[in-house]
Write a protein that holds these residues in place. Structure first.
Motif, mmCIF file in Angstrom:
data_model
loop_
_atom_site.group_PDB
_atom_site.id
_atom_site.type_symbol
_atom_site.label_atom_id
_atom_site.label_comp_id
_atom_site.label_asym_id
_atom_site.label_seq_id
_atom_site.Cartn_x
_atom_site.Cartn_y
_atom_site.Cartn_z
ATOM 1 N N MET A 206 23.249 17.710 12.155
ATOM 2 C CA MET A 206 22.112 16.953 12.680
ATOM 3 C C MET A 206 22.546 15.547 13.106
ATOM 4 O O MET A 206 22.238 15.107 14.220
ATOM 5 C CB MET A 206 21.018 16.857 11.618
ATOM 6 N N GLU A 207 23.250 14.852 12.232
ATOM 7 C CA GLU A 207 23.598 13.462 12.504
ATOM 8 C C GLU A 207 24.518 13.327 13.719
ATOM 9 O O GLU A 207 24.322 12.426 14.544
ATOM 10 C CB GLU A 207 24.265 12.862 11.259
ATOM 11 N N THR A 208 25.500 14.196 13.839
ATOM 12 C CA THR A 208 26.404 14.095 14.989
ATOM 13 C C THR A 208 25.709 14.494 16.285
ATOM 14 O O THR A 208 25.978 13.916 17.343
ATOM 15 C CB THR A 208 27.660 14.954 14.772
ATOM 16 N N ALA A 209 24.795 15.456 16.195
ATOM 17 C CA ALA A 209 24.045 15.850 17.398
ATOM 18 C C ALA A 209 23.152 14.696 17.862
ATOM 19 O O ALA A 209 23.119 14.363 19.054
ATOM 20 C CB ALA A 209 23.211 17.101 17.120
ATOM 21 N N LEU A 210 22.454 14.067 16.921
ATOM 22 C CA LEU A 210 21.561 12.967 17.286
ATOM 23 C C LEU A 210 22.335 11.749 17.775
ATOM 24 O O LEU A 210 21.823 10.975 18.590
ATOM 25 C CB LEU A 210 20.693 12.586 16.080
#
Length: 241
Positions: A206-210
């Motif tokens: 999630m964090e890397t995608a966002l």
């Protein structure tokens, strides 16, 4: 004359609209059988006798046969001219094949989704992660069993990650192959002997995608998919299945 004398009959069009919105009998049969196979209620290799399914689900043979043929196309059911239908077996070769294909299509969809994602997409990803984490906590605390609700929330999170990809065909392929891997994923989760930080894996995805770190996020997704497959294959080998 009273107002009751001028009552308006029900519109035939509204009845037709209701019928159009409700699933057909073959679609109903397809959804039921598909879910039973994915959840393991119908074991791998089990004979699927149309007559028995008719009695169990109160459906005629035609919608059941249509549903079974659709499941054959998905690879969840095997049709034999002489032996009828049976649930597809779970094999290492099948899992390896599913995994190879997922490693092609899902990273491509994630990369496209990160490139095209909007503020709404970001909000959907965060919300899906939160829902998945909440149910994981309840399972860990013994408040509920590992069940179909977890399965759906897990899929919802992965679907949210790739949902901004602009190709409907790619997204459909990802959805189908995520589903057909569910029997193996469930086997791995229920028989796992070593702890695995799946929450951390999902959080980093999630964090890397966002953060729009597409290369890192894609690498994490490939690792996530591969690790599940590797663990499942090792477990099946240890159990002699």
């Amino acid at each position: 004359m009273s107002n009751n004398d001028h009552s308006v009959p029900a519109s035939p069009k509204s009845d037709r609209e209701k019928a159009d919105r409700s699933p057909s009998l073959s679609e109903k049969a397809f959804r039921i059988l598909r879910q039973q196979i994915l959840n393991g209620e119908i074991p791998p290799g089990e004979k699927l006798r149309v007559e028995a399914l008719q009695r169990e689900h109160a459906l005629s043979s035609s919608p059941l046969r249509e549903a079974l043929n659709r499941l054959v196309a998905e690879g969840l059911v095997i049709a034999d001219d002489h032996r009828g239908f049976r649930a597809a077996p779970m094999t290492s070769a099948d899992l390896e094949d599913i995994t190879r294909f997922r490693l092609i299509i899902e990273p491509a969809a994630l990369s496209q989704s990160i490139a095209n994602g909007t503020d709404e997409w970001e909000a959907d990803v965060v919300a899906a992660f939160h829902r998945l984490e909440r149910i994981r906590q309840r399972i860990a605390q013994g408040e509920m069993p590992f069940n179909a609700e977890w399965t759906q929330r897990h899929k919802d999170f992965h679907t949210a990650l790739i949902s901004a990809a602009p190709s409907p065909r790619l997204l459909a392929a990802c959805s189908t192959h995520f589903d057909v891997s569910e029997r193996y994923r469930r086997f791995e989760a229920m028989n796992r002997t070593q702890s695995r930080d799946t929450t951390g894996e999902h959080r980093r995805l999630m964090e890397t995608a966002l953060a729009r770190q597409a290369e890192i996020s894609v690498a994490l997704l490939r690792e996530h998919i591969s690790l599940t497959a590797q663990t499942t294959l090792a477990l099946r080998q240890s159990k002699g299945t």
